[in-house]
Design a protein around this motif. Structure first.
Motif, PDB file in Angstrom:
ATOM      1  N   THR A   1       0.863  -1.206   0.003  1.00  0.00           N
ATOM      2  CA  THR A   1       0.177   0.310   0.285  1.00  0.00           C
ATOM      3  C   THR A   1       0.899   1.647   0.211  1.00  0.00           C
ATOM      4  N   TYR A   2       1.943   1.132   0.891  1.00  0.00           N
ATOM      5  CA  TYR A   2       2.341   1.978   0.630  1.00  0.00           C
ATOM      6  C   TYR A   2       3.746   2.740  -0.342  1.00  0.00           C
TER       7      TYR A   2
ATOM      8  N   VAL B   1       0.222   3.795  -2.720  1.00  0.00           N
ATOM      9  CA  VAL B   1       0.418   5.569  -2.529  1.00  0.00           C
ATOM     10  C   VAL B   1       1.561   6.319  -3.141  1.00  0.00           C
ATOM     11  N   THR B   2       2.645   6.067  -2.365  1.00  0.00           N
ATOM     12  CA  THR B   2       4.490   6.688  -2.926  1.00  0.00           C
ATOM     13  C   THR B   2       4.747   6.752  -4.061  1.00  0.00           C
TER      14      THR B   2
ATOM     15  N   LEU C   1       1.892   7.300  -6.648  1.00  0.00           N
ATOM     16  CA  LEU C   1       1.142   7.970  -7.346  1.00  0.00           C
ATOM     17  C   LEU C   1       1.086   9.007  -6.287  1.00  0.00           C
ATOM     18  N   ALA C   2       1.623   9.693  -4.820  1.00  0.00           N
ATOM     19  CA  ALA C   2       1.635  10.406  -4.305  1.00  0.00           C
ATOM     20  C   ALA C   2       3.211  11.621  -5.382  1.00  0.00           C
TER      21      ALA C   2
ATOM     22  N   MET D   1       1.475  13.041  -8.336  1.00  0.00           N
ATOM     23  CA  MET D   1       0.893  13.923  -8.224  1.00  0.00           C
ATOM     24  C   MET D   1       1.630  15.295  -8.153  1.00  0.00           C
TER      25      MET D   1
ATOM     26  N   LEU E   1       4.527  15.740  -9.340  1.00  0.00           N
ATOM     27  CA  LEU E   1       6.028  15.698 -10.845  1.00  0.00           C
ATOM     28  C   LEU E   1       5.084  16.923 -11.465  1.00  0.00           C
TER      29      LEU E   1
ATOM     30  N   ILE F   1      -7.952   6.123  -4.121  1.00  0.00           N
ATOM     31  CA  ILE F   1      -6.513   6.768  -2.935  1.00  0.00           C
ATOM     32  C   ILE F   1      -6.836   6.199  -1.939  1.00  0.00           C
TER      33      ILE F   1
ATOM     34  N   LEU G   1      -7.044   3.553   0.157  1.00  0.00           N
ATOM     35  CA  LEU G   1      -5.753   3.499   0.878  1.00  0.00           C
ATOM     36  C   LEU G   1      -4.596   4.270   1.627  1.00  0.00           C
TER      37      LEU G   1
ATOM     38  N   LEU H   1      -3.659   3.730   6.120  1.00  0.00           N
ATOM     39  CA  LEU H   1      -2.280   3.745   6.496  1.00  0.00           C
ATOM     40  C   LEU H   1      -2.021   4.660   8.000  1.00  0.00           C
TER      41      LEU H   1
ATOM     42  N   TYR I   1       0.792  11.752   3.773  1.00  0.00           N
ATOM     43  CA  TYR I   1       0.194  11.747   2.128  1.00  0.00           C
ATOM     44  C   TYR I   1      -1.225  12.648   1.448  1.00  0.00           C
TER      45      TYR I   1
ATOM     46  N   ILE J   1       0.483  16.061   0.224  1.00  0.00           N
ATOM     47  CA  ILE J   1       0.709  15.880  -0.793  1.00  0.00           C
ATOM     48  C   ILE J   1      -0.645  15.524  -1.795  1.00  0.00           C
ATOM     49  N   PHE J   2      -1.664  14.421  -1.617  1.00  0.00           N
ATOM     50  CA  PHE J   2      -2.435  14.473  -2.371  1.00  0.00           C
ATOM     51  C   PHE J   2      -3.153  15.793  -2.654  1.00  0.00           C
TER      52      PHE J   2
ATOM     53  N   PRO K   1      -1.986  19.937  -5.726  1.00  0.00           N
ATOM     54  CA  PRO K   1      -2.705  20.092  -6.688  1.00  0.00           C
ATOM     55  C   PRO K   1      -3.841  21.375  -6.482  1.00  0.00           C
TER      56      PRO K   1
ATOM     57  N   TRP L   1      -6.092  15.164 -12.629  1.00  0.00           N
ATOM     58  CA  TRP L   1      -5.207  15.951 -11.556  1.00  0.00           C
ATOM     59  C   TRP L   1      -5.590  16.652 -10.977  1.00  0.00           C
TER      60      TRP L   1
END
Lengths: 322, 367
Positions: free
Chosen positions: A48-49, A52-53, A55-56, A59, A61, B166, B169, B173, B180, B183-184, B187, B238
């Motif tokens: 999962t990590y 998720v990492t 995908l992050a 995001m 990039l 997402i 997931l 955690l 996280y 971060i998400f 945007p 995005w």
């Protein structure tokens, strides 16, 4: 129950009087089984990590790419092999951008418009939300319903006529003054039904007893609003302020339409409207362009770092269940 | 959210109808002594003849607070600023735009027009030919409508499904969840124009995407219309993920853990848990996101400007193959005010239709 899974009864020795249970594959005691379960759980957590990492990273990039491109030379940007870190760090891109891109002017315009449209919005919003949350009057609920229904109308419906309206005020045209330009970008945005809704919810949570106590003390409605409700609803008001600021920072269409001169435009217009092309060849220099986008993006990021809680709360409270 | 019309409950009021008959005779109940025992013990009854006048109405005592405040005219003072502003910048424009959409050749500067007509709608829908000296397209059928519908029906489902995965997931955690989450969310706090420009660099001929996938595709400037849809839709997805993740994640954190425990006992597979428990539990949030993002996608504009710097893949000028409905409105606002108004009305009707359709479908699903 769980044990049944792991004991192999075909191995059970029934010879003689004694019954011995042999666990399959010797070493598998309950402890090892538990351990194994734990391992598989950790494994799925690690997976999962990783996902998720990954995908992050996707995001962020664009932000990373913006940053490193802004520091690259134009040759490196246009090269066939892309590099993930600039070989030569070009701080001079930023120097050039500050020379060409009139950043301070756009910045001042944006901040002035943001401040005054926020103040106006806060005043109208607080007063309206107070009336809807606290005061009783005929037709309150139906009026509020009408307010909510206006949120469904796309803003584009209004833009056309609003453009005509501000034109009839004489605020648009080649002889536009700075004040007129600011007014056209500020006044129409004092209306925000969504924030009224948000604040009304907040005001409603304030217990009735406080109001009655204030009434017993002989306080007027207005001083109750000023001294009790506004301080209690401060987090929501901060959220509204920041979201409004962000909105102005992002607004593009309306300022583009109504401003006649480049010097009155806001930051987004300045960014999109400026050409970052090389004066000699006419080719767009991405290094300069990206440096400008960094300059535009950084203030928003700073705002986010400072007020993360308020921003996320303001956005997240987007009215699920009333 | 929509029980505004709930009237003040009548039964909250206390009616003293029982005592009313006695009051008429001038006998008042001594409230401290409870039962009325006339005759037996005279001390229990307070015979207080206050007035000989007949009482005409039963007394009804409502909530003291509401009684005092019913129809507080001062409320209109508090509402005055917003009502005036709304009248000028919201209600009047709404009516005026609908009116303009039925006028022929409306001139925004002078407010003159050549009479009323229904042709604007026919022209923008391509049912009536219209030739104009200006280069821009005047009908929506070729570019604006198909593009808008492609954007809506690709970006909305994709972004909702992605956001759901997402957030599920993220919800699993324990450590770093907040990081996280932040971060998400990033945007969301960006300038749409600025990041659109970044995407056009990423998708440049010699950009990162072509380099990573070893392709040689022209995605943005001078690109084929359908190819250009790829970076555009990716950018919109995005940009719309953060809000959806935020809403879904906060929804997930309120789902009762018992359902998941029950699923664990039954050893239900992950996908089944997702479809049978998570999605139904999050249905209000998903529906809300569907309605809002449908509306948002129908109004897409700034992403196109950020990415292409104009309605065409070659920037300003050229064939407006990247038109969306809103782009059409803004481009035609000054030159073809009537068409722009007609397009705005059309957009409004489409949004209204879709919103009611979704609310209707959700009601049926719940029933």
């Amino acid at each position: 129950m769980e044990m049944k899974k792991y004991i192999d009864f075909t191995q059970t020795n029934l010879d003689g009087q004694e019954i011995a249970l042999v666990i399959k594959e010797g070493k598998q005691t309950v402890e090892t089984l538990r351990k194994r379960e734990k391992v598989s759980k950790t494994f799925s957590l690690i997976l999962t990590y990783i996902i998720v990492t990954f995908l992050a990273l996707i995001m962020i990039l664009p932000f990373y790419w913006m940053l490193i491109t802004s520091l690259k030379t134009n040759d490196e940007i246009n090269a066939m092999t892309q590099t993930f870190f600039p070989t030569v760090v070009m701080w001079s891109n930023y120097v050039y951008v500050f020379q060409v891109f009139d950043f301070t002017n756009y910045m001042i315009n944006t901040i002035v418009v943001a401040i005054f449209s926020t103040i106006g919005t806060l005043i109208t919003t607080v007063l309206a939300a107070f009336a809807f949350a606290r005061l009783q009057f005929k037709g309150r609920e139906s009026l509020f319903l009408i307010f909510l229904m206006t949120m469904m109308i796309p803003g584009e419906m209004m833009v056309i006529s609003n453009y005509i309206t501000v034109a009839s005020f004489g605020w648009i045209g080649t002889d536009q003054t700075r004040l007129e330009a600011y007014l056209t970008m500020i006044v129409p945005f004092w209306v925000s039904v969504y924030y009224i809704y948000l604040l009304r919810q907040n005001f409603k949570q304030i217990p009735n007893e406080l109001y009655l106590a204030a009434k017993v003390d002989g306080k007027s409605d207005f001083s109750y609003l000023l001294k009790v409700m506004i301080p209690l609803a401060a987090p929501t008001l901060i959220s509204i302020t920041i979201l409004k600021f962000m909105g102005t920072w992002n607004s593009y269409v309306w300022p583009e339409l109504v401003t006649s001169s480049v010097e009155f435009k806001l930051i987004s217009n300045g960014l999109r409207g400026s050409s970052f092309s090389d004066p000699d060849s006419g080719i767009v220099e991405y290094g300069y362009q990206m440096a400008a986008t960094v300059v535009v993006t950084v203030p928003l990021f700073l705002l986010f770092v400072l007020f993360r809680k308020y921003i996320m709360r303001g956005v997240g409270r987007a009215g699920i269940k009333g | 959210m929509f029980n505004f019309f709930k009237r003040k409950k009548q039964d909250e009021a206390i009616t003293y109808s029982e005592d009313f008959a006695l009051m008429k005779q001038g006998i008042y109940r001594d409230s401290s002594l409870g039962e009325l025992t006339e005759g037996e013990n005279k001390n229990n009854i307070v015979v207080n003849v206050v007035s000989r006048r007949e009482i005409k109405k039963e007394y009804t005592i409502g909530g003291v607070l509401d009684q005092e405040q019913r129809n507080n005219w001062k409320a209109w003072f508090y509402l005055a600023p917003i009502l005036i502003l709304m009248a000028v910048f919201l209600i009047y424009p709404l009516i005026n735009t609908i009116f303009i959409s039925f006028t022929e050749n409306y001139q925004y500067a002078t407010g003159t027009f050549d009479g009323l007509t229904f042709d604007n709608f026919l022209i923008i829908l391509g049912l009536k030919p219209y030739t104009d000296a200006l280069i821009y397209e005047t009908n929506l059928v070729n570019y604006a409508l198909p593009n808008t519908f492609i954007i809506v029906f690709i970006t909305v489902p994709v972004s909702i499904v992605l956001a759901l995965l997402i957030s599920v997931l993220l919800n699993n955690l324990r450590r770093f969840q907040k990081i996280y989450q932040t971060i998400f969310f990033l945007p969301y706090v960006t300038n749409t124009i600025a990041v659109g420009m970044v995407f056009s660099v990423l998708f440049d001929d010699t950009g990162l995407i072509n380099y990573l996938f070893q392709t040689d595709i022209t995605w943005v400037y001078g690109a084929d219309r359908w190819t250009a849809m790829v970076p555009l839709c990716l950018y919109i997805v995005w940009g719309s993920l953060p809000f959806k993740i935020l809403i879904l994640l906060s929804g997930l954190q309120n789902v009762d853990k018992q359902y998941y425990d029950a699923a664990k006992i039954d050893a239900a597979p992950h996908w089944k848990v997702l479809l049978r428990i998570t999605v139904p539990a999050l249905w209000p949030q998903i529906l809300y996101l569907m309605v809002t993002s449908f509306i948002g996608a129908f109004k897409e504009y700034t992403a196109v400007v950020g990415l292409f710097n104009g309605p065409s893949t070659t920037g300003k000028g050229g064939i407006p193959e990247m038109y969306t409905m809103v782009f059409y409105i803004y481009e035609n606002l000054q030159e073809h005010t009537s068409f722009a108004a007609a397009c705005a009305v059309l957009l409004f009707l489409i949004i209204l239709l879709f919103t009611f359709l979704q609310l209707f479908l959700s009601k049926r699903k719940n029933a």
